[in-house]
Design a protein around this motif. Structure first.
Motif, short mmCIF file in Angstrom:
data_model
loop_
_atom_site.label_atom_id
_atom_site.label_comp_id
_atom_site.label_asym_id
_atom_site.label_seq_id
_atom_site.Cartn_x
_atom_site.Cartn_y
_atom_site.Cartn_z
N LYS B 43 22.83 40.88 17.41
CA LYS B 43 23.15 40.02 16.51
C LYS B 43 22.96 40.29 15.18
O LYS B 43 23.98 40.16 14.32
CB LYS B 43 22.34 38.65 16.67
CG LYS B 43 22.38 38.03 18.20
CD LYS B 43 21.66 36.78 18.20
CE LYS B 43 20.27 36.82 17.99
NZ LYS B 43 19.43 37.51 19.00
N THR B 44 21.79 40.52 14.64
CA THR B 44 21.67 40.80 13.38
C THR B 44 22.22 42.34 12.81
O THR B 44 22.88 42.33 11.78
CB THR B 44 19.96 41.31 13.24
OG1 THR B 44 19.30 40.01 13.55
CG2 THR B 44 19.82 41.68 11.81
N THR B 45 22.40 42.89 13.88
CA THR B 45 23.09 44.58 13.44
C THR B 45 24.59 44.25 13.16
O THR B 45 25.09 44.74 12.12
CB THR B 45 22.85 45.63 14.43
OG1 THR B 45 21.67 45.39 14.87
CG2 THR B 45 23.39 46.81 14.17
N LEU B 158 24.40 34.11 7.44
CA LEU B 158 23.09 33.52 7.72
C LEU B 158 22.35 34.01 9.19
O LEU B 158 22.88 34.03 10.24
CB LEU B 158 23.40 31.86 8.33
CG LEU B 158 24.40 31.08 7.48
CD1 LEU B 158 25.02 30.17 7.92
CD2 LEU B 158 23.63 30.75 6.09
N ASP B 159 21.53 34.80 8.59
CA ASP B 159 20.60 35.38 9.83
C ASP B 159 19.34 34.44 9.94
O ASP B 159 18.14 34.41 9.33
CB ASP B 159 20.09 36.92 9.31
CG ASP B 159 19.50 37.47 10.43
OD1 ASP B 159 19.44 36.89 11.63
OD2 ASP B 159 19.00 38.66 10.45
N GLU B 160 19.27 33.82 11.15
CA GLU B 160 18.48 32.92 11.62
C GLU B 160 17.71 32.10 10.35
O GLU B 160 16.60 32.03 10.07
CB GLU B 160 16.92 33.45 12.12
CG GLU B 160 17.78 34.58 13.09
CD GLU B 160 16.96 34.63 14.56
OE1 GLU B 160 15.88 33.72 14.82
OE2 GLU B 160 17.03 35.34 15.39
N PRO B 161 18.57 31.33 9.53
CA PRO B 161 18.26 30.69 8.53
C PRO B 161 17.07 29.68 8.78
O PRO B 161 16.31 29.08 7.65
CB PRO B 161 19.58 30.24 8.17
CG PRO B 161 20.28 29.93 9.03
CD PRO B 161 20.03 31.02 10.11
MG MG Z 1 17.77 39.45 14.42
#
Ligand code: MG
Ligand code: ATP
Lengths: 300, 358
Positions: B43-45, B158-161
């Motif tokens: 996901k983050t990538t 938004l990364d796990e905000p």
């Molecule tokens: Mg991540």
């Protein structure tokens, strides 16, 4: 080993544990405090020539105390100029070493793991050699027929060898090389403590790499810059080897003069006086510096 | 509607490891899409490739109709919110929020005005002169959001905000974040591994696993019509039964599962007798009682092994007479669960409740 140590502790009992410190305290007393006090006393002694420091003079003996050495120091242009130069030299070393160290530290910070180790090793390596050897090493590199001159002559950039040693450049070069490892390590440590996400955030918001450096990296690494400035300044003020080996009589610092008074003129009294003035100078300057720093810190 | 962001066949390798494996999706104007999946699924990538923080191995990223693969981060019109917020600790809230405008050469007066507007939007007026260290977690989050949207970027990443907030605050902030995103009508991509968060906030959810997208659909469809076993298991609780199709007639399939239980389900195209399939039945869609209704289908008898009391609902673990264990969830009417451990019960559900997944 550990067990016997524990045994000692239990036999001594909690309230007598401090006895374990006795060897250290004794060591400090004999090798640090005693010479410290003795020199202080000598700085107030009448210089008698000869062996110099009034052998057998008792600490209390009336009539052997004088302020003459201090008065001479502060009224003789020779000494006051030298004190002034020493401070100027400290400032120059502080600024130059910090600037160069920052560039190098930043390079290390941005390098990959392998390059990082290589560069760090290169920075620390000179610390494994004797300081005198290091200074003479500079002769080989920067001397009249050293590597740098040979190379520049060979390329034809210059026709005459450059004079890089036995002048201000040489002394600054030597001293910078002496203090740089400490400055680099301090700055590298602080750079690495900066969260990468801050730089990513800055770039995401429209800052170029260079802009992000000035907006984020530099301000957040300023504490290291202050420490480096102070560190290099203090080394510079106390410089001995570099001015002595790579300088000339006009570039002597107070430390060099201490040596000359004590070992050449056999004037221990004056040597001690200079040493104490130097120490007082450093303490005062450190105090002023920390005040300035606290005020600038409070403002931001 | 023209998509604001397009991700086309995105692949990202780290050495020989493939973190993102041929991912494609579009984000419409003002749409919020979640990338949902377990830890390490990429996901983050994916998000970092869109932001420019990682270089795709292959595939294309388009923002606002332009291919941005070779556009450096600072020239992409993005607003990124980091899990750690990444607020500049040496700058005031005001300077943090105004940062993107400063980088775009907006003058001080105009900046102040915009900062004021954005601070009002996130309900943080009056905190301008503080430093991030002088704010609570929730306040930092609002500041981070303000900073990410002040320059009206094409996309909000938004990364796990909400991961750093406590449960209560997280639930409030979900809704607020969604409302603000809707109000400024910004396209957004949300990375999360919290399914509730994804269900509440998203217009569409992409469920990811092992670098691939399993299903990309509206929240209700993800929940009610999971297309794979992974999706069915990952979103909500489910009873999953493996079996073989034994009968097919007018839109219905009979699947024989473990313990020779026969289950009637809605059939989809391409199914034939003898296919090995999985059937999922949501625990809250299963009826349970001492006696099944006379006309009930899919009736299975069993005994309650364990009751979990969850305040407003009861969770029954039922061992069927034929063997398999079922989870059944029922709302609690009154103060106690209506059935208790050790009781013999019947379970039943309608044909449309069960779902065949691949
Ligand atoms: Mg991540
Ligand atoms: N820079 C990198 N170098 C090597 N491998 C990486 C790198 N970044 C991520 N990975 C790997 O890629 C995979 C996907 O990582 P990613 O951070 O996208 O996961 P994620 O879905 O965001 O997980 P989480 O929910 O834990 O944040 C992981 O297996 C991770 O170890």
């Amino acid at each position: 080993m550990l067990a016997s140590f524990g045994g000692v502790i239990s036999r001594l009992g909690r309230d007598r544990l401090f006895l374990l410190l006795a060897p250290v305290v004794l060591f400090l007393l004999v090798f640090f405090l005693f010479p410290f006090v003795t020199l202080f006393r000598i700085s107030f002694a009448v210089n008698e020539g000869g062996s110099g420091f009034g052998e057998g003079t008792l600490f209390y003996e009336a009539g052997t105390w004088t302020l003459a050495n201090y008065i001479q120091f502060f009224t003789d242009r020779f000494f006051t100029d030298m004190a002034l130069f020493t401070i100027q030299f400290g400032i120059m070393v502080g600024v130059i070493a910090t600037f160069v160290s920052y560039l190098l530290a930043y390079q290390i910070y941005r390098s990959g793991p392998l390059m990082k180790s290589v560069l760090l090793l290169a920075v620390i390596l000179p610390k494994f050699t004797n300081i005198i050897v290091l200074m003479y090493g500079l002769l080989v590199v920067f001397g009249r027929s050293g590597l740098v001159n040979d190379f520049l002559l060979w390329t034809g950039i210059i026709n005459e060898p450059l004079q890089m040693l036995f002048n201000l450049f040489g002394v600054l070069l030597g001293e910078t090389i002496i203090v740089m490892p400490y400055c680099v390590l301090v700055i590298v440590a602080v750079l690495h403590s900066i969260d990468d996400a801050l730089l990513e955030a800055a770039e995401g918001l429209g800052a170029s790499r260079a802009r992000a450096f000035f907006e984020v990296t530099l301000p957040l690494s300023l504490p290291a810059v202050w420490v480096s400035l102070l560190l290099a300044f203090m080394w510079g003020v106390g410089a001995f080897a570099s001015p002595y080996l790579l300088g000339n009589a006009d570039l002597y610092t107070l430390s060099v003069e201490v040596d000359r008074q004590v070992n050449w003129r056999l004037n221990w009294a004056m040597g001690s006086t200079i040493a104490y003035v130097l120490m007082a100078m450093i303490i005062v300057l450190m105090y002023v510096y920390s005040r300035l720093q606290r005020e600038s810190g409070a403002r931001s | 509607m023209k998509p604001r962001i397009r991700v086309v066949n995105l692949v990202k390798n780290f050495g020989s490891f493939t973190a993102v494996d041929d991912v494609s999706f579009d984000v419409g104007e003002g749409e919020l899409i979640s990338l949902l999946g377990p830890s390490g699924c990429g996901k983050t990538t994916t998000l970092r490739c869109i932001g420019g923080y990682e270089t795709p191995t292959s595939g294309a990223i388009e923002i606002g109709g332009e291919r941005v693969n070779d556009t450096p981060i600072h020239k992409r019109e993005i607003g990124m919110m980091f899990q750690s917020y990444a607020l500049f600790p040496h700058k005031t809230v005001e300077d943090n929020v105004g940062f993107a405008l400063k980088m775009r050469g907006v003058d001080k007066a105009k900046r102040k005005e915009e900062v004021g507007k954005t601070m009002e939007l996130v309900d943080m007026l009056g905190f301008e002169k503080r430093y991030p260290s002088q704010l609570s977690g929730g306040q930092r989050q609002r500041v981070a959001l303000a900073r990410a949207i002040i320059h009206h970027p094409e996309v909000l990443l938004l990364d796990e905000p909400l991961a750093n907030l406590d449960r209560k605050l997280r639930e409030t902030m979900r809704v607020e974040l969604k409302l603000i995103q809707e109000r400024v009508n910004i396209s957004a991509i949300l990375v999360t591994h919290d399914q509730e968060e994804a269900l509440v906030m998203s217009d569409r959810i992409a469920v990811m696993e092992g670098g691939k997208i399993h299903q990309l659909d509206r929240p209700a469809d993800i929940y009610n019509k999971p297309s794979t076993k992974f999706v069915a298991n990952f979103i909500g609780e489910t009873n999953f039964l493996e079996g073989t199709v034994t009968g097919l007639q007018n839109g219905a399939a009979t699947v024989k599962v473990e313990g020779d239980i026969e289950i009637d389900v809605h059939a989809h195209d391409g199914l034939h007798v003898g296919s090995d399939v999985g059937v999922t039945v949501r625990p809250e869609r299963i009826n349970i009682g001492k006696q099944a209704a006379a006309d009930a289908s899919n009736v299975i008898d069993g005994r309650i092994e364990f009751v979990t009391y969850l305040g407003s609902i009861a969770n029954y673990r039922v061992r069927s007479e034929a063997g398999p264990i079922f989870q059944v969830m029922q709302p609690i009417v009154g103060q106690q669960a209506s059935l208790s451990e050790g009781e013999s019960v019947s379970m039943w559900w309608s044909r449309d409740t069960g779902l065949i997944v691949d």
